[in-house]
Scaffold this motif. Structure first.
Motif, PDB file in Angstrom:
ATOM      1  N   TYR A  25       0.841  -1.197   0.000  1.00  0.00           N
ATOM      2  CA  TYR A  25       0.000   0.000   0.000  1.00  0.00           C
ATOM      3  C   TYR A  25       0.882   1.256   0.000  1.00  0.00           C
ATOM      4  CZ  TYR A  25      -3.365  -3.497   1.488  1.00  0.00           C
ATOM      5  OH  TYR A  25      -4.138  -4.616   1.568  1.00  0.00           O
ATOM      6  N   GLY A  26       1.885   1.241   0.829  1.00  0.00           N
ATOM      7  CA  GLY A  26       2.765   2.392   0.949  1.00  0.00           C
ATOM      8  C   GLY A  26       3.474   2.682  -0.363  1.00  0.00           C
ATOM      9  N   ALA A  27       3.886   1.623  -1.062  1.00  0.00           N
ATOM     10  CA  ALA A  27       4.591   1.784  -2.322  1.00  0.00           C
ATOM     11  C   ALA A  27       3.686   2.477  -3.329  1.00  0.00           C
ATOM     12  CB  ALA A  27       5.040   0.417  -2.838  1.00  0.00           C
ATOM     13  N   ILE A  28       2.443   2.040  -3.391  1.00  0.00           N
ATOM     14  CA  ILE A  28       1.485   2.651  -4.316  1.00  0.00           C
ATOM     15  C   ILE A  28       1.234   4.101  -3.931  1.00  0.00           C
ATOM     16  CG2 ILE A  28      -0.891   2.592  -5.130  1.00  0.00           C
ATOM     17  CD1 ILE A  28      -0.876  -0.414  -4.805  1.00  0.00           C
ATOM     18  N   ALA A  29       1.039   4.317  -2.639  1.00  0.00           N
ATOM     19  CA  ALA A  29       0.778   5.668  -2.156  1.00  0.00           C
ATOM     20  C   ALA A  29       1.939   6.582  -2.525  1.00  0.00           C
ATOM     21  CB  ALA A  29       0.578   5.643  -0.647  1.00  0.00           C
ATOM     22  N   ARG A  30       3.146   6.079  -2.312  1.00  0.00           N
ATOM     23  CA  ARG A  30       4.336   6.883  -2.606  1.00  0.00           C
ATOM     24  C   ARG A  30       4.429   7.180  -4.097  1.00  0.00           C
ATOM     25  NH1 ARG A  30       9.093   4.409  -2.387  1.00  0.00           N
ATOM     26  NH2 ARG A  30       8.146   2.797  -1.107  1.00  0.00           N
TER      27      ARG A  30
END
Length: 109
Positions: A25-30
């Motif tokens: 999720y964090g990777a996508i958000a970033r």
DNA sequence: TGAATGACTTCGG
DNA sequence: CCCGAAGCCATTC
């Protein structure tokens, strides 16, 4: 419901996740420039039900844990989907996660 | 307006 | 690496 744009972006990235690979999720958000809004990615995934093409099962948390499996039908559908792609999953955790991990900021950007 | 919630992440111990 | 606490931010009530 003007936030479709954000959801759409998340969905697009999720769709770009290669077969048999996973991301966080964090990777996508970033990648979307929404760093810190990892939870919103999860929220967006909740809306992914609108787009059946969105492989939400390929999106796990940073530990490779299938935290969102409870949002799928049944109790192990998410794991089944991943295993059907060749991803080994044990105890709701993606095995060999570090190698299967697909970072959009790395692969796309 | 404000408090509560969540498919997360990061930090300190 | 595991655990507890804090931070984040859009959405909902």
């Amino acid at each position: 419901m003007q936030s479709e744009g954000f959801f759409k972006q998340v969905h697009e990235v999720a769709k770009q996740v290669p077969f048999g690979r996973v991301t966080s999720y964090g990777a996508i958000a970033r990648y979307l420039g929404a760093a810190g809004s990892a939870r919103m990615v999860g929220w967006a995934m909740n809306a992914s039900h609108q787009d059946p093409d969105v492989p939400a099962h390929r999106v796990v948390n940073r530990k490779g844990l299938l935290t969102g499996k409870h949002h799928f039908e049944g109790t192990n559908l998410m794991q089944q989907l991943l295993e059907s792609e060749g991803v080994e999953v044990i105890d709701n955790q993606v095995q060999n996660f570090s190698e299967l991990f697909w970072d959009p900021t790395l692969e796309l950007g």
